[in-house]
Design an enzyme around this catalytic site. Sequence first.
Site, PDB file in Angstrom:
ATOM      1  N   ASP A  63      47.499  50.845  22.775  1.00 32.52           N
ATOM      2  CA  ASP A  63      47.058  51.528  21.557  1.00 32.52           C
ATOM      3  C   ASP A  63      47.927  52.741  21.244  1.00 32.52           C
ATOM      4  OD1 ASP A  63      45.249  52.051  19.347  1.00 32.52           O
ATOM      5  OD2 ASP A  63      44.465  53.697  20.564  1.00 32.52           O
ATOM      6  N   MET A 115      34.730  43.537  39.414  1.00 30.97           N
ATOM      7  CA  MET A 115      34.731  43.555  37.947  1.00 30.97           C
ATOM      8  C   MET A 115      34.986  44.962  37.417  1.00 30.97           C
ATOM      9  SD  MET A 115      34.600  40.441  37.450  1.00 30.97           S
ATOM     10  CE  MET A 115      34.831  40.637  35.708  1.00 30.97           C
ATOM     11  N   GLU A 116      34.464  45.967  38.103  1.00 25.27           N
ATOM     12  CA  GLU A 116      34.705  47.345  37.686  1.00 25.27           C
ATOM     13  C   GLU A 116      36.185  47.689  37.796  1.00 25.27           C
ATOM     14  OE1 GLU A 116      30.461  46.883  38.261  1.00 25.27           O
ATOM     15  OE2 GLU A 116      32.165  46.270  39.474  1.00 25.27           O
ATOM     16  N   CYS A 146      27.004  41.211  34.628  1.00 25.06           N
ATOM     17  CA  CYS A 146      27.472  42.132  35.657  1.00 25.06           C
ATOM     18  C   CYS A 146      26.356  43.126  35.998  1.00 25.06           C
ATOM     19  CB  CYS A 146      28.705  42.861  35.127  1.00 25.06           C
ATOM     20  SG  CYS A 146      29.597  43.812  36.342  1.00 25.06           S
ATOM     21  N   HIS A 147      26.147  43.377  37.280  1.00 24.89           N
ATOM     22  CA  HIS A 147      25.116  44.322  37.712  1.00 24.89           C
ATOM     23  C   HIS A 147      25.549  45.765  37.466  1.00 24.89           C
ATOM     24  CE1 HIS A 147      24.104  40.760  40.118  1.00 24.89           C
ATOM     25  NE2 HIS A 147      22.866  41.207  40.029  1.00 24.89           N
TER      26      HIS A 147
END
EC number: 4.6.1.17
Length: 162
Positions: free
Chosen positions: A132, A117-118, A80-81
């Site tokens: 969590d 992707m971000e 990923c960039h």
Amino acid sequence: MSDSLPTLSHLDDSGQVRMVDVGDKADADRLAIARAAVRMSPQAYGLLTQPGQGKGEVLNTARVAGVLAAKRCAELIPLCHSLPLAFVGIEFSLDDEGHRVEIRATCRTRYKTGVEMEAMTACSMAALTIYDMCKAADKGIVIEQVRLAYKSGGKSGEWRND
């Protein structure tokens, strides 16, 4: 319109992994929206949403985790960039009937490559943070439907999946 078959952009002609070369691409305004959901037991959902039980703390912590994850995406996904994020926003909606927290992550940039992707990383990390913080009440929490819902900008233009 091209009749060629789609290819995997991160593989070269010999099938070896590579980072896509975006050096010659022009900067463009780009936007991506991802979605995910966290489904839990009625008891855990009740604790999460009960006044005074920390809904604000859980969701605010998940929001910050999502923003931080988007900013670190290139460190988490090998090819990923790194890119300059102009905006990352995380929103939550509560589904009382389904005992779900629905997550929407929006990322925006002006750069040579997209922010899909971000946005998906932000959604995933927000969901993991909710898991969590609620797992003591329900070990069977399910993170589901992590997906790209919308993207715009760049050569491929607008795409919608919501």
